[in-house]
Enzyme design. Structure first.
Site, PDB file in Angstrom:
ATOM      1  N   ASP A 202      70.929 105.068  30.952  1.00 32.03           N
ATOM      2  CA  ASP A 202      70.399 105.519  32.252  1.00 32.03           C
ATOM      3  C   ASP A 202      69.551 106.646  31.886  1.00 32.03           C
ATOM      4  O   ASP A 202      69.712 107.080  30.856  1.00 32.03           O
ATOM      5  CB  ASP A 202      71.481 106.044  32.978  1.00 32.03           C
ATOM      6  CG  ASP A 202      71.152 105.595  34.506  1.00 32.03           C
ATOM      7  OD1 ASP A 202      69.811 105.717  34.990  1.00 32.03           O
ATOM      8  OD2 ASP A 202      71.844 105.703  35.311  1.00 32.03           O
TER       9      ASP A 202
ATOM     10  N   HIS B 114      73.114 112.265  38.969  1.00 31.42           N
ATOM     11  CA  HIS B 114      71.853 112.647  39.022  1.00 31.42           C
ATOM     12  C   HIS B 114      71.768 114.178  39.055  1.00 31.42           C
ATOM     13  O   HIS B 114      70.856 114.818  38.662  1.00 31.42           O
ATOM     14  CB  HIS B 114      71.045 111.930  39.939  1.00 31.42           C
ATOM     15  CG  HIS B 114      70.610 110.646  39.902  1.00 31.42           C
ATOM     16  ND1 HIS B 114      71.633 109.525  40.162  1.00 31.42           N
ATOM     17  CD2 HIS B 114      69.474 110.076  39.559  1.00 31.42           C
ATOM     18  CE1 HIS B 114      71.141 108.486  40.200  1.00 31.42           C
ATOM     19  NE2 HIS B 114      69.841 108.728  39.657  1.00 31.42           N
TER      20      HIS B 114
END
Length: 345
Positions: free
Chosen positions: A256, A187
């Site tokens: 993702d 992330h």
């Protein structure tokens, strides 16, 4: 594409509603927290009653069902907060430690039943990553893995899928080809697993495919030079050769979040779309919910909330087809994979 919006309600005249309607967005993922505003405004969820109404409005937008997805793993990764009236759930790790099939079945059914009641039809789980590195900041450190052992992950992962299927919820096993050994959070930036990854991390995914426990798989953005010089989501060698070729997976592949820094810090919006599609990804997820850049990270690329992101994504995909970079045949194959999953809802 799966692209989402800011707000806990939708009205016909709102820009978000028109975005979903005009561009026939395939779905999106619900969040309880709005990261761009640093939690100063609500995102999509604030109560069971509100959420039920929102999902009803969303499904009425188009004649084709929309994937209304969520990351509801239990424990540290859940979007339905007990403080807002939702059920509290144990993490994957605690379930794996108890290691009792009946407990897992009750846990998974309770979780899936609540999602069904809320009008949610897709859950980004189970997590099939092995807990190779317990200090991993995004998997082990957040109790997101059932176990370091393949057999344990398989037992509880299968029950998770079975109970969701009973409740008509599509499951999305993740994160292919394995995020459990990483030392960094994708992330936030590059997550290089070249020296920590091992082939056993592929085993849960391979066996899930062989035994028919998944119609959908989510990729991750880890970098592994054993396979390629591109992160997994953008890698033809990992997605095309390994997942499609070696494992024979012909189901739906969802990325993702493409706004995660492992992608967005290194590839612009258009390039990331092109490379992911060329790799063989069917649906691209743009959360539109990226945390602001930390002040101590000068190379971080800012990603503000973009109300026009649907148009930009669709227009760029059209441009890629018109140029011949992406074929109409590939788009049609991806479309049919998406429809196949939706028709089972």
């Amino acid at each position: 594409v799966m692209i989402w919006f800011l707000g806990t309600a939708l009205q016909n005249e709102q820009q978000h509603y028109q975005m979903l309607k005009e561009y026939h967005i395939g779905g999106g993922v619900l969040y309880s927290k709005d990261l761009p505003s640093k939690f100063t405004q609500p995102r999509n969820v604030d109560s069971p009653e509100q959420l039920k109404q929102l999902t009803r409005v969303l499904q009425a937008i188009d004649s084709t069902p929309m994937f209304i997805a969520i990351d509801e793993e239990g424990g540290n990764v859940k979007r339905l907060d007990p403080r807002d009236g939702f059920i509290d759930d144990m993490s994957h790790q605690k379930i794996g430690a108890i290691n009792n099939a009946d407990t897992t079945r009750l846990w998974a059914n309770t979780l899936a039943s609540e999602l069904s009641d809320m009008g949610i039809n897709m859950n980004f789980g189970p997590v099939l990553d092995l807990n190779v590195n317990p200090e991993n900041p995004i998997i082990g450190g957040r109790e997101r893995s059932f176990s370091r052992y393949v057999d344990t992950v398989l037992v509880h992962g299968k029950i998770f899928v079975e109970e969701h299927r009973k409740n008509n919820i599509v499951t999305v096993p993740k994160h292919f080809p394995g995020h459990g050994s990483s030392e960094k959070d994708s992330h936030k930036g590059l997550s290089d697993i070249s020296k920590t990854w091992s082939p056993k991390e592929l085993s849960p995914f391979e066996l899930f495919i062989q035994e028919g426990f998944t119609e959908v798989i989510m990729t991750c953005h880890v970098y592994n030079e054993i396979f390629d010089t591109l992160p997994a989501t953008l890698s033809p060698k990992i997605i095309g050769d390994l997942l499609r070729g070696t494992y024979g997976f012909d189901g739906l592949i969802i990325s993702d979040d493409m706004h995660m820094r492992a992608i967005s810090n290194f590839y612009d919006f258009e390039t990331s779309i092109e490379k992911a599609l060329l790799a063989g990804v069917d649906m691209l997820l743009f959360s539109n919910n990226a945390y602001p850049c930390p002040e101590d990270e000068p190379n971080c690329v800012k990603i503000p909330y973009d109300p026009n992101i649907a148009q930009k994504a669709v227009d760029h995909i059209y441009a890629l087809v018109e140029k011949g970079t992406i074929t109409e045949e590939q788009i049609e194959k991806s479309y049919q994979r998406i429809l196949k999953v939706k028709q089972a809802l």
